[in-house]
Design an enzyme around this catalytic site. Structure first.
Site, PDB file in Angstrom:
ATOM      1  N   PHE A 124       0.573  -1.439   0.088  1.00  0.00           N
ATOM      2  CA  PHE A 124       0.126   0.005  -0.293  1.00  0.00           C
ATOM      3  C   PHE A 124       1.199   0.944   0.119  1.00  0.00           C
ATOM      4  O   PHE A 124       1.989   1.427   0.168  1.00  0.00           O
ATOM      5  CB  PHE A 124      -0.918  -0.182   1.254  1.00  0.00           C
ATOM      6  CG  PHE A 124      -2.208  -0.427   1.334  1.00  0.00           C
ATOM      7  CD1 PHE A 124      -3.143  -1.254   0.156  1.00  0.00           C
ATOM      8  CD2 PHE A 124      -3.520   1.277   1.417  1.00  0.00           C
ATOM      9  CE1 PHE A 124      -4.496  -0.800  -0.276  1.00  0.00           C
ATOM     10  CE2 PHE A 124      -4.786   1.174   1.226  1.00  0.00           C
ATOM     11  CZ  PHE A 124      -5.414   0.129   0.504  1.00  0.00           C
ATOM     12  N   GLN A 154      -7.834  14.052   3.423  1.00  0.00           N
ATOM     13  CA  GLN A 154      -7.225  13.529   2.897  1.00  0.00           C
ATOM     14  C   GLN A 154      -8.120  14.116   1.442  1.00  0.00           C
ATOM     15  O   GLN A 154      -9.182  12.807   1.450  1.00  0.00           O
ATOM     16  CB  GLN A 154      -7.169  12.733   3.516  1.00  0.00           C
ATOM     17  CG  GLN A 154      -6.576  11.530   2.484  1.00  0.00           C
ATOM     18  CD  GLN A 154      -5.936  10.552   3.139  1.00  0.00           C
ATOM     19  OE1 GLN A 154      -6.065   9.359   3.077  1.00  0.00           O
ATOM     20  NE2 GLN A 154      -4.267  10.124   3.109  1.00  0.00           N
ATOM     21  N   HIS A 199      -8.603  11.540  -1.942  1.00  0.00           N
ATOM     22  CA  HIS A 199      -7.880  10.650  -1.835  1.00  0.00           C
ATOM     23  C   HIS A 199      -7.919  10.415  -3.645  1.00  0.00           C
ATOM     24  O   HIS A 199      -8.447  10.712  -4.199  1.00  0.00           O
ATOM     25  CB  HIS A 199      -9.420   8.904  -2.102  1.00  0.00           C
ATOM     26  CG  HIS A 199      -8.300   7.590  -2.123  1.00  0.00           C
ATOM     27  ND1 HIS A 199      -8.084   7.252  -2.754  1.00  0.00           N
ATOM     28  CD2 HIS A 199      -7.689   6.450  -1.012  1.00  0.00           C
ATOM     29  CE1 HIS A 199      -8.126   5.915  -2.259  1.00  0.00           C
ATOM     30  NE2 HIS A 199      -7.687   5.594  -1.900  1.00  0.00           N
ATOM     31  N   LEU A 249     -15.564   4.948  -3.965  1.00  0.00           N
ATOM     32  CA  LEU A 249     -13.965   4.932  -3.761  1.00  0.00           C
ATOM     33  C   LEU A 249     -13.131   3.790  -4.457  1.00  0.00           C
ATOM     34  O   LEU A 249     -14.555   2.667  -4.186  1.00  0.00           O
ATOM     35  CB  LEU A 249     -13.646   5.371  -2.398  1.00  0.00           C
ATOM     36  CG  LEU A 249     -11.816   4.947  -2.275  1.00  0.00           C
ATOM     37  CD1 LEU A 249     -11.430   5.574  -1.942  1.00  0.00           C
ATOM     38  CD2 LEU A 249     -11.621   3.623  -1.096  1.00  0.00           C
ATOM     39  N   GLU A 255      -7.279   1.619  -2.920  1.00  0.00           N
ATOM     40  CA  GLU A 255      -5.457   1.810  -3.332  1.00  0.00           C
ATOM     41  C   GLU A 255      -5.084   0.626  -3.211  1.00  0.00           C
ATOM     42  O   GLU A 255      -3.792   0.233  -4.437  1.00  0.00           O
ATOM     43  CB  GLU A 255      -4.722   2.271  -1.842  1.00  0.00           C
ATOM     44  CG  GLU A 255      -3.273   2.621  -2.090  1.00  0.00           C
ATOM     45  CD  GLU A 255      -3.105   3.372  -0.980  1.00  0.00           C
ATOM     46  OE1 GLU A 255      -3.547   4.496  -0.822  1.00  0.00           O
ATOM     47  OE2 GLU A 255      -2.038   3.123  -0.937  1.00  0.00           O
ATOM     48  N   ARG A 308      -0.459   9.500  -0.961  1.00  0.00           N
ATOM     49  CA  ARG A 308      -1.770   9.814  -0.820  1.00  0.00           C
ATOM     50  C   ARG A 308      -1.898  11.140  -1.684  1.00  0.00           C
ATOM     51  O   ARG A 308      -2.574  12.313  -2.706  1.00  0.00           O
ATOM     52  CB  ARG A 308      -2.809   9.736  -0.130  1.00  0.00           C
ATOM     53  CG  ARG A 308      -3.694   8.595  -0.553  1.00  0.00           C
ATOM     54  CD  ARG A 308      -4.518   7.992   0.911  1.00  0.00           C
ATOM     55  NE  ARG A 308      -4.641   6.160   0.893  1.00  0.00           N
ATOM     56  CZ  ARG A 308      -5.515   5.667   1.134  1.00  0.00           C
ATOM     57  NH1 ARG A 308      -6.514   6.755   2.305  1.00  0.00           N
ATOM     58  NH2 ARG A 308      -5.986   4.452   0.773  1.00  0.00           N
ATOM     59  N   HIS A 363     -12.008  12.219   1.436  1.00  0.00           N
ATOM     60  CA  HIS A 363     -12.169  10.428   1.540  1.00  0.00           C
ATOM     61  C   HIS A 363     -11.640  10.491   3.368  1.00  0.00           C
ATOM     62  O   HIS A 363     -12.696   9.770   3.872  1.00  0.00           O
ATOM     63  CB  HIS A 363     -10.745  10.455   1.156  1.00  0.00           C
ATOM     64  CG  HIS A 363     -10.937   8.290   1.756  1.00  0.00           C
ATOM     65  ND1 HIS A 363     -11.687   7.561   1.288  1.00  0.00           N
ATOM     66  CD2 HIS A 363      -9.712   8.001   2.223  1.00  0.00           C
ATOM     67  CE1 HIS A 363     -11.017   6.471   2.069  1.00  0.00           C
ATOM     68  NE2 HIS A 363     -10.243   6.840   1.843  1.00  0.00           N
ATOM     69  N   ARG A 411      -2.672  10.774   6.200  1.00  0.00           N
ATOM     70  CA  ARG A 411      -2.571   9.466   7.195  1.00  0.00           C
ATOM     71  C   ARG A 411      -2.256   8.378   5.934  1.00  0.00           C
ATOM     72  O   ARG A 411      -2.502   8.402   4.113  1.00  0.00           O
ATOM     73  CB  ARG A 411      -4.050   9.067   6.963  1.00  0.00           C
ATOM     74  CG  ARG A 411      -4.359   7.484   7.692  1.00  0.00           C
ATOM     75  CD  ARG A 411      -5.534   7.130   7.601  1.00  0.00           C
ATOM     76  NE  ARG A 411      -6.675   7.149   6.786  1.00  0.00           N
ATOM     77  CZ  ARG A 411      -6.429   6.680   5.897  1.00  0.00           C
ATOM     78  NH1 ARG A 411      -6.713   4.975   6.346  1.00  0.00           N
ATOM     79  NH2 ARG A 411      -7.945   6.546   5.168  1.00  0.00           N
TER      80      ARG A 411
END
Ligand code: FAD
Length: 604
Positions: A121, A234, A236, A250, A253, A315, A381, A416
């Site tokens: 990730f 954030q 995304h 979404l 990822e 991100r 997100h 994050r």
């Protein structure tokens, strides 16, 4: 205040996502009388939507992984604004929390020799995300509920809390209403844990469920707690951009973790042009090296001379890269870029590793991702900011008021890493439940309730029924989303933020005159009006903090201050608090990092 029922508990937990359930399990297991309140049905909390996985340095795929590497990755991803102690506790305790979840019955995907499988990730040096296909959140909630049900907690569903109640400088309970009947309810408790999740619904394009309206942040703020790091929202990088009805939904990822690549309209892989200097040493500059890394890392044969693919940069970097490509006219037909997994993995692999993504595109977009690329673009997100809490106990500055999960701040700093939320929920849900439980045990008697305060809460809730005319709450919410998207979005300037604040001020004025029709029985206009108060508070905190932070760092990007400040802003968090009837924003110093922790951060 009219009629209301009262329920008494040692501890009440507000929110039944991963954080709330884990907190409730902990407090119940201490032999306390626990109430768990949530505004949707149990099992429907936003956490069920989590897809890609839960980050924990189990070292199952890459034995070199350990808490120190996870801690370093998290601090670096957060651009060092994280509360170091939270990031440390998180990295150290996440493996135990994931193993415990497995003991409680969670069925993770497995390695060939039967251990919990881990996937790559963004921003995680090694394959680290334990997962259940791309439906990890669902399995997490299922497991926690099944385990929690046997600990004797009492669950109140479809019940919205609108105010916290206080006795002096400590909490005494919470006021709310049943969404179905509209009747009021009061919870009297020694300690409260807020676990109400995020605030994505403040933005037009977002990946969040309807519940994510910043309730816990607003409840805490109104009760005297501080909000922190609110400028860090954030975006995304990969939300659906087409069709319009599902824009923002979404795409995990995990697609890039399984080898997916981002391409522009000329089919060029874009990320090689956006390698951030902070990550230059560890990122592959060529397609050959990037692809070699992917092959090696998924087979557990890392070679330190082969570096990570830039498709898995954190991100904030990837979201801004997509934004830049679209702005330069190299985007896809519907204003995103392409995410290609079809040419990278076999159809069987795609359907096995990413079943939800396969169905999502088939059903919502009529796109077969085993044959065609997806069109993707940034979507609001996750909120790094939230309620400021003590790093050891999760207690806010209001006595007896604790917070955990997405509604709390501190763990993720300016950005994050994917997978670090589900682990955050487990680690800090447990810690919040434990300390709320201890606090309750230290107090022999239930605090007294203040009838005047309950009266005020009831009047506030009922006011919109008593007005003769005024704006429609749904209309105002649409305007709020538009304002936040346009002026407090992915790229910011002083001019835009000031205009955003001006519009928020006017929305605030107008929202005080909202009028609703009908009665209190399942009245969606009423629910919306209550959400608006909360959304306006968190939106204002976000815009004010963003205006104050004159630099670009992590998720906060200022066009007029594009550099990351190594001096002043590297050392402060921004907090918002209620002062009289206005919002005050202030800078506070980051806690000093002890020498032994500095050493861990500097090792590579
Ligand atoms: P939530 O799960 O949002 O739960 C909030 C609870 O509070 C709900 O029960 C709600 O009803 C209740 N509530 C709210 N307001 C009130 C009120 N006023 N009164 C009473 N109850 C209230 N993170 C990862 O680490 N890995 C992933 O793979 C991942 N995938 C994601 C996929 C999607 C589509 C999205 C949107 C997020 C993803 N995230 C992921 C992020 C992660 O899912 C969330 O940050 C996390 O689930 C938040 O959990 P929580 O327990 O804090 O709150």
């Amino acid at each position: 205040a009219g009629n209301y029922e009262t329920h008494e508990h040692d501890v009440i937990i507000i929110g039944a996502g991963g954080a709330g359930l884990r907190a409730a399990i902990e407090a119940s297991s201490m032999g306390l009388n626990v109430g768990l309140v949530c505004k949707s049905l149990l099992g429907k909390a936003h956490t069920v939507m989590a897809e890609g996985g839960v980050a924990a340095a189990l070292g199952n795929v890459e034995p070199k992984d350990n808490w120190k590497v996870h801690f370093r990755d998290t601090m670096k991803g957060g651009r060092y604004l994280n509360q170091w102690r939270m990031a440390q506790l998180h990295a150290m305790e996440a493996p135990d929390r994931v193993n415990e979840l497995e003991e409680w019955g969670a069925l993770f995907d497995r390695t060939a020799d039967g251990r919990i499988l881990q996937r790559n990730f963004g921003g995680h040096k090694y394959p680290r995300l334990a997962h259940v296909g791309d439906r990890t959140g669902l399995e997490m909630i299922r497991t926690l509920q099944q385990h929690g049900i046997h600990t004797g907690m009492k669950v109140y569903m479809e019940c919205t809390v609108t105010r916290l109640l206080k006795a002096g400088d400590a909490v005494s309970g919470a006021f709310g209403y049943w969404r179905e009947s509209g009747r009021f309810v009061v919870f009297r408790a020694k300690a409260i844990v807020l676990a109400t999740g995020g605030i994505g619904r403040a933005f037009k394009i977002n990946s969040n469920s309807w519940e994510c309206t910043g309730d816990g942040q607003a409840l805490a703020y109104l009760a005297g707690a501080e909000l922190m790091d609110m400028e860090f929202m954030q975006f995304h990088p990969t939300g659906m951009v087409w069709p319009p009805s599902v824009r923002g939904t979404l795409i995990t990822e995990g697609v890039r973790g399984e080898g997916g690549t981002l391409r522009n309209k000329d089919q060029k892989r874009i990320m090689f042009d956006y390698i951030h200097p902070l990550y230059a040493n560890e990122t592959a500059p060529t397609e050959e090296e990037a692809d070699r890394w992917l092959a090696l890392s998924t087979s557990g044969q890392m070679d330190k001379n082969v570096r990570r693919t830039p498709d898995l940069l954190p991100r904030d970097i990837v979201a801004r890269a997509i934004h830049a490509e679209v702005k330069a006219g190299r985007g896809s037909p519907h204003g995103g870029v392409f995410l290609d997994i079809a040419t990278r993995r076999t159809p069987a692999d795609i359907k096995r590793k990413l079943p939800a993504m396969y169905h999502q595109f088939k059903e919502l977009g009529d796109v077969d991702i085993t044959k065609e690329p997806m069109e993707v673009g940034p979507t609001a997100h996750y909120t790094m900011g939230g309620i400021r809490v003590d790093s050891e106990t999760q207690q806010s500055r209001v006595k007896g008021l604790f917070a955990a999960g997405e509604c709390a701040a501190g763990m993720h700093g300016a950005n994050r890493l994917g997978g670090n939320s589900l682990s955050d929920l487990l680690v800090f849900g447990r810690i919040a439940g434990l300390h709320a439980g201890r606090y309750a045990k230290e107090h022999a008697n239930l605090p007294s309730l203040d009838a005047g305060e309950i009266q005020d809460a009831a009047q506030e809730a009922l006011a919109p029924f008593n007005r003769h005319e005024g704006p429609n709450p749904f209309q105002l919410h649409e305007e709020l989303k538009e304002t936040m998207q346009t002026y407090v979005g992915i790229i910011r300037t002083e001019e835009d933020l000031s205009e955003g604040l001006r519009q928020l001020e006017s929305l605030k004025e107008r929202s005080r005159t909202i009028r609703i029709d009908g009665n209190r029985h399942y009245n969606s206009g009423w629910h919306e009006t209550i959400d608006m108060r909360n959304l306006l508070i968190v939106s204002e905190a976000m815009a004010r903090a963003a205006l104050l932070r004159k630099e670009s760092r992590g998720a906060h990007a200022r066009d007029d201050f594009p550099e990351t400040d190594k001096e002043h802003f590297a050392k402060v968090n921004i907090v918002s608090r209620l002062h009289g009837s206005t919002m005050e924003v202030a800078e506070i110093d980051l806690p000093p990092v002890p020498a032994e922790i500095k050493k861990v951060l500097e090792e590579e």
